[in-house]
Design an enzyme around this catalytic site. Structure first.
Site, PDB file in Angstrom:
ATOM      1  N   THR A 116     -21.286  40.966  91.132  1.00  0.00           N
ATOM      2  CA  THR A 116     -20.632  40.641  89.856  1.00  0.00           C
ATOM      3  C   THR A 116     -19.191  40.300  90.251  1.00  0.00           C
ATOM      4  OG1 THR A 116     -19.917  42.909  89.448  1.00  0.00           O
ATOM      5  CG2 THR A 116     -22.055  42.278  88.509  1.00  0.00           C
ATOM      6  N   TYR A 155     -28.030   2.781  59.849  1.00  0.00           N
ATOM      7  CA  TYR A 155     -27.766   2.224  61.173  1.00  0.00           C
ATOM      8  C   TYR A 155     -26.378   1.590  61.251  1.00  0.00           C
ATOM      9  CZ  TYR A 155     -28.045  -0.741  65.305  1.00  0.00           C
ATOM     10  OH  TYR A 155     -27.784  -1.330  66.521  1.00  0.00           O
ATOM     11  N   GLN A 211     -25.983   1.415  69.341  1.00  0.00           N
ATOM     12  CA  GLN A 211     -26.467   0.725  70.538  1.00  0.00           C
ATOM     13  C   GLN A 211     -25.908   1.373  71.807  1.00  0.00           C
ATOM     14  OE1 GLN A 211     -27.117  -3.655  70.657  1.00  0.00           O
ATOM     15  NE2 GLN A 211     -25.285  -3.700  71.936  1.00  0.00           N
ATOM     16  N   GLU A 236     -23.486  20.101  96.823  1.00  0.00           N
ATOM     17  CA  GLU A 236     -22.213  19.740  96.177  1.00  0.00           C
ATOM     18  C   GLU A 236     -22.423  18.657  95.121  1.00  0.00           C
ATOM     19  OE1 GLU A 236     -18.823  19.598  99.303  1.00  0.00           O
ATOM     20  OE2 GLU A 236     -20.680  19.343 100.379  1.00  0.00           O
ATOM     21  N   SER A 292     -20.147  15.750 109.977  1.00  0.00           N
ATOM     22  CA  SER A 292     -18.795  15.218 109.834  1.00  0.00           C
ATOM     23  C   SER A 292     -18.549  14.237 110.967  1.00  0.00           C
ATOM     24  CB  SER A 292     -17.779  16.363 109.906  1.00  0.00           C
ATOM     25  OG  SER A 292     -16.518  15.869 110.307  1.00  0.00           O
ATOM     26  N   SER A 332     -27.156  -6.203  74.489  1.00  0.00           N
ATOM     27  CA  SER A 332     -27.584  -4.958  75.128  1.00  0.00           C
ATOM     28  C   SER A 332     -28.700  -5.203  76.135  1.00  0.00           C
ATOM     29  CB  SER A 332     -28.038  -3.949  74.071  1.00  0.00           C
ATOM     30  OG  SER A 332     -29.017  -4.530  73.222  1.00  0.00           O
ATOM     31  N   ASN A 381     -34.009  -2.300  63.348  1.00  0.00           N
ATOM     32  CA  ASN A 381     -33.524  -0.921  63.214  1.00  0.00           C
ATOM     33  C   ASN A 381     -34.634   0.104  63.424  1.00  0.00           C
ATOM     34  OD1 ASN A 381     -31.138  -2.139  62.669  1.00  0.00           O
ATOM     35  ND2 ASN A 381     -31.118  -1.679  60.470  1.00  0.00           N
ATOM     36  N   LYS A 402     -27.917   4.195  74.461  1.00  0.00           N
ATOM     37  CA  LYS A 402     -28.919   4.029  75.518  1.00  0.00           C
ATOM     38  C   LYS A 402     -28.384   4.225  76.925  1.00  0.00           C
ATOM     39  CE  LYS A 402     -31.104   0.973  72.474  1.00  0.00           C
ATOM     40  NZ  LYS A 402     -29.858   1.210  71.729  1.00  0.00           N
TER      41      LYS A 402
END
Ligand code: ARG
Length: 468
Positions: free
Chosen positions: A165, A327, A332, A300, A287, A33, A120, A335
């Site tokens: 609405t 555990y 792992q 967006e 554009s 990791s 742990n 994260k």
């Protein structure tokens, strides 16, 4: 038979005692990791320094060893911060990378640091510290955005615009009122991070692998050193709990959903058909083929960012939901999801703060749109109730008939003549024209929390006192 990849040459130096061979290269790739949890280096070193100082305070370590460990860890910290540190995949994770380097620097005492501790509880405390910082960052980011909305609201407390609405014109509202709606949403977001932070502020360090330890450790001391309110009360729960990350992700998802909704409004409002706002050049793009275009790309992208954050939230719920105590290595996978969601949220908050600060309301367009779509029909119905004593249902029907008449004539309600109106209800007088104007409409909505500028200013003042 699947083809075997080459084993790595040696057993792991931290836990390899009972192993004759190193892990398969692919095992190393899936198991390590360090590629992402190196981000926890500062928390890992702070946790280890607190642990070593505590071990010395209760005489499990000599002061000399604890000092060597504390100093050595600071050296490791500065090596990482100056980019000199060599991260090693064969050492799996940040915890073992830091400890192995400590051993190179200070020698034998480094091996004593892991007394009364396990990876742990170590990872549980590191990750909690990291998520706690992210709660603080989210709170700061949200407050900045609240101030941006507040400034827009203060500038336009009495600018009129259509309220919608079903995205159909409903009633006129004020710009300030619309901006303050987001201040309320963000205030709830902020309180979710505040609540989550308070709940997560318990220290799992000292739970060891899962069952606690036989060493006479002082968990109150490490908790206090690391800024926690208290140690966690159940060692099994301490190493298997990721609620703090789930709460952070859930709060982030709701906040990102709010940002996405305003982003959607900006996309609509900045279109040629609406022209309610002009977004600044800083938050738009052109554009390559259509020279006239100014695309609301930042809005967006903000609208899309919730997808990632919610995705991370769902991923961690899915990771956790089937795990027996305590555990499991599945954890792992918590994260990368949380790191990405936190980065995305902070970026989204900053971008939205910039965009809101820079946008320019087109007051004339807003005002013209506010009067369209028979937006004051409710004001007319209310007048019939107030002045002629009609039951609201009847007033609704009379008004509906008048709207149909105006629609047939291709005009707005205030353009109907008194004679037209009296055809529908004989009791209507010229006084009615007084309530058909947009200004009158918004000025009249003085109920608490209503859109009248006077009410909006009450809310602006309340928030200004807290945020400015
Ligand atoms: N890298 C691990 C993680 O992130 C640290 C904990 C490892 N614990 C263990 N028992 N293998 O979860």
């Amino acid at each position: 038979m699947t083809e075997q990849t080459k084993p790595t040459p040696t057993a792991n130096q931290m836990w390899g005692g009972r192993f004759n061979a190193g892990p398969d290269a692919i095992m190393q790739a899936i198991n390590a990791s360090i590629g992402f949890d190196r981000r926890l280096y500062a928390q890992d070193i702070a946790g280890s320094r607190a642990h070593a100082a505590m071990l010395a305070a209760v005489s499990i370590l000599t002061n000399k060893d604890a000092e060597a460990i504390g100093e050595g860890l600071l050296t490791v910290l500065s090596e990482i911060e100056t980019g000199k540190f060599q991260f090693r995949v064969d050492l799996e994770d940040i915890h073992m990378n830091v400890e192995a380097r400590l051993k190179e620097i200070i020698g034998e005492p480094a091996g004593r640091l892991h007394t009364a501790r396990s990876r742990n509880d170590q990872v549980a405390v590191d990750f909690r510290l990291w998520v706690r910082d992210q709660c603080d960052a989210a709170i700061t980011g949200i407050e900045a955005l609240m101030r941006a909305f507040l400034a827009q609201a203060a500038a336009g407390a009495d600018w009129v615009m259509p309220g919608f609405t079903h995205l159909q014109v409903a009633q006129p509202v004020t710009w300030g009122h619309h901006m303050m709606a987001y201040v309320e949403m963000l205030a709830r977001d902020r309180s979710r991070f505040v609540d989550a932070r308070a709940r997560m502020n318990e220290c799992p360090l000292g739970a060891a692998a899962l069952a606690g330890t036989s060493f006479p450790i002082d968990r109150d001391m490490t908790a206090k050193t690391l800024g926690f309110d208290r140690p966690t009360a159940n060692s099994l729960d301490s190493v298997s709990d990721r609620d703090f990350a789930l709460e952070f992700l859930s709060a982030s998802s709701i906040c990102a959903m709010h940002l996405s909704r305003f982003a959607e409004e900006l996309v609509i409002w900045s279109s040629a058909q609406f022209r309610f706002v002009i977004l600044s050049d800083r938050w738009t793009t052109g554009s390559s083929i259509m020279p006239q275009k100014k695309n609301p790309d930042a809005a967006e992208l903000l609208r899309a960012k919730l997808g990632r954050i919610l995705g991370a939230t769902v991923a961690l719920f899915t990771i956790m939901k089937g795990l027996p105590l305590t555990y499991s290595k599945d954890m792992q996978e918590d994260k990368e999801q949380t790191f990405d969601a936190a980065d995305t949220l902070m970026l989204a908050l900053a971008a939205m703060t910039g965009m809101v600060g820079d946008m320019t309301a087109q007051t004339a367009t807003l005002s013209a749109a506010a009067g369209s779509g028979f937006s004051t029909a409710t004001d007319l119905a209310d007048w019939l109730v107030r002045t002629l004593g009609l039951p609201f249902r009847d007033a609704h029907h009379v008004t509906g008939t008048l709207v149909a008449m105006a629609e047939a004539k291709g005009c707005d309600l205030p353009d109907l003549t008194l004679a037209d109106m009296q055809l529908v209800h004989a009791g209507i007088t010229a006084e009615v024209f007084g309530v058909l104007g947009v200004q009158n409409s918004v000025q009249s909505r003085i109920s608490y929390g209503g859109t009248a500028p006077a009410q909006v200013r009450v809310q602006i003042a309340r928030w200004a006192k807290e945020l400015l």
